[in-house]
Write a protein that holds these residues in place. Structure first.
Motif, short mmCIF file in Angstrom:
data_model
loop_
_atom_site.label_atom_id
_atom_site.label_comp_id
_atom_site.label_asym_id
_atom_site.label_seq_id
_atom_site.Cartn_x
_atom_site.Cartn_y
_atom_site.Cartn_z
N ARG A 25 0.82 -1.21 0.00
CA ARG A 25 0.00 0.00 0.00
C ARG A 25 0.85 1.26 0.00
O ARG A 25 0.62 2.17 -0.78
N ASP A 26 1.81 1.35 0.90
CA ASP A 26 2.66 2.56 0.97
C ASP A 26 4.10 2.30 0.53
O ASP A 26 4.93 3.20 0.55
N ARG A 27 4.40 1.01 0.16
CA ARG A 27 5.70 0.61 -0.36
C ARG A 27 6.85 0.78 0.65
O ARG A 27 8.01 0.80 0.28
N LYS A 28 6.51 0.87 1.93
CA LYS A 28 7.54 0.95 2.95
C LYS A 28 8.09 -0.45 3.24
O LYS A 28 7.40 -1.43 3.10
N ILE A 29 9.36 -0.47 3.65
CA ILE A 29 10.05 -1.74 3.88
C ILE A 29 9.97 -2.11 5.37
O ILE A 29 10.26 -1.28 6.24
N LEU A 30 9.60 -3.34 5.65
CA LEU A 30 9.58 -3.85 7.02
C LEU A 30 10.76 -4.78 7.21
O LEU A 30 10.86 -5.82 6.57
N ASN A 31 11.70 -4.37 8.06
CA ASN A 31 12.87 -5.18 8.39
C ASN A 31 12.55 -5.97 9.65
O ASN A 31 12.36 -5.40 10.72
N VAL A 32 12.50 -7.29 9.55
CA VAL A 32 12.09 -8.13 10.68
C VAL A 32 13.26 -8.57 11.55
O VAL A 32 13.07 -9.38 12.47
N ASP A 33 14.45 -8.07 11.28
CA ASP A 33 15.60 -8.37 12.13
C ASP A 33 15.37 -7.73 13.49
O ASP A 33 15.21 -6.51 13.59
N PRO A 34 15.31 -8.51 14.60
CA PRO A 34 15.05 -7.93 15.92
C PRO A 34 16.11 -6.94 16.37
O PRO A 34 15.88 -6.15 17.27
N LYS A 35 17.29 -6.96 15.72
CA LYS A 35 18.36 -6.03 16.08
C LYS A 35 18.36 -4.78 15.21
O LYS A 35 19.17 -3.89 15.40
N ALA A 36 17.42 -4.72 14.26
CA ALA A 36 17.33 -3.54 13.40
C ALA A 36 16.79 -2.37 14.21
O ALA A 36 16.07 -2.53 15.19
N LYS A 37 17.13 -1.14 13.77
CA LYS A 37 16.71 0.06 14.49
C LYS A 37 15.25 0.41 14.22
O LYS A 37 14.66 1.20 14.92
N THR A 38 14.67 -0.21 13.18
CA THR A 38 13.28 0.08 12.84
C THR A 38 12.36 -0.35 13.97
O THR A 38 12.55 -1.41 14.57
N GLU A 39 11.35 0.45 14.26
CA GLU A 39 10.38 0.10 15.29
C GLU A 39 9.47 -1.00 14.76
O GLU A 39 8.76 -0.81 13.78
N LEU A 40 9.49 -2.15 15.41
CA LEU A 40 8.74 -3.31 14.92
C LEU A 40 7.84 -3.86 16.03
O LEU A 40 7.89 -5.02 16.38
N ARG A 41 7.01 -3.02 16.58
CA ARG A 41 6.20 -3.46 17.70
C ARG A 41 5.31 -4.64 17.35
O ARG A 41 5.08 -5.52 18.16
N GLU A 42 4.77 -4.66 16.13
CA GLU A 42 3.85 -5.73 15.76
C GLU A 42 4.57 -7.06 15.63
O GLU A 42 3.96 -8.11 15.67
#
Length: 251
Positions: A192-209
């Protein structure tokens, strides 16, 4: 009057009157009827904007908004009926987290990716990422919310890995494109918005889900415990969440 104000005015009229004729009649005065001596003629003059005491609304606009509001009302009622978590006395924190997100995933307000690492019915350790919204559309979650079955990753999910047979599978879904050949590891692109989800738990991206599923699995490890390299991977993840104060949070 700007467009939003105009739409709001029409909506107010549509919800106030059952039919377009009722709306027209509300704009006709006794004086109008006295001089015109014809109710249909009075209605026509109001519809054309020559007579009336309020907002001018065309018949097609009235009927279109009436139909749209009714469709939205029915859709909302249907949506509430289709929530498989509704009315369930959920004790498991994992299922509670799924229930909180069910409605928003069904209507597209939220897109949740679930990570699960568990054992299947054959005692084999499996893991994978699940597109929650997609699974809700193609599968009846009644069996999960009722506790009859456990939610486990499947070979048809975003990713699936069997740690015993070393079978690895990944699939794009209507919501996500899987990007497997990437130096950063497994990535998911939200269509939908073409954003990338990095599922590495050590990545800086906020991955609350994703994180709330990780915490469930980390606390719920059963024997045999992971050993060697896999054990160290678990320890690193646990250390990271302890530093953040997240490992012991309720799901």
């Amino acid at each position: 009057m700007d467009r939003d104000d105009g739409v709001g005015a029409v909506d107010n009229i549509v919800t106030q009157f059952s039919t377009y004729e009722d709306f027209l009649d509300s704009q006709i005065t006794t004086v109008d009827l006295y001089y015109l001596e014809d109710e249909n003629l009075a209605r026509q003059l109001v519809e054309l904007g020559y007579r009336g005491t309020g907002e001018v609304v065309k018949r097609e606009d009235f009927e279109a908004r009436k139909a749209a509001i009714e469709i939205a009302r029915l859709a909302e009622r249907t949506q509430k009926k289709t929530l498989t978590s509704a009315g369930k006395d959920l004790q498991d924190n994992f299922l509670k987290a799924l229930a909180v997100r069910e409605e928003d995933n069904r209507n597209g307000k939220v897109s949740t990716v679930i990570f699960i690492r568990d054992k299947n019915s054959h005692g084999q350790e499996i893991s994978g990422y699940i597109d929650y919204a997609h699974r809700l559309k193609i599968e009846d979650f009644e069996v999960y919310f009722s506790g009859k079955r456990r939610l486990l990753p499947k070979p048809t999910d975003l990713s699936f890995y069997n740690w015993d047979s070393h079978i690895a599978v990944w699939n794009s879904t209507p919501n996500y494109q899987v990007m497997a050949d990437n130096p950063e590891g497994l990535l998911f692109k939200y269509k939908r918005d073409r954003k990338i989800l990095n599922v590495d738990p050590k990545a800086k991206t906020e991955l609350r889900e994703c994180i709330f599923m990780w915490k469930k699995i980390l606390r719920g490890l059963t024997s045999p415990q992971p050993s060697g390299k896999r054990k160290r991977e678990y320890e690193l993840i646990q250390e990271e969440y302890r530093e953040k104060g997240e490992l012991n949070e309720p799901v």
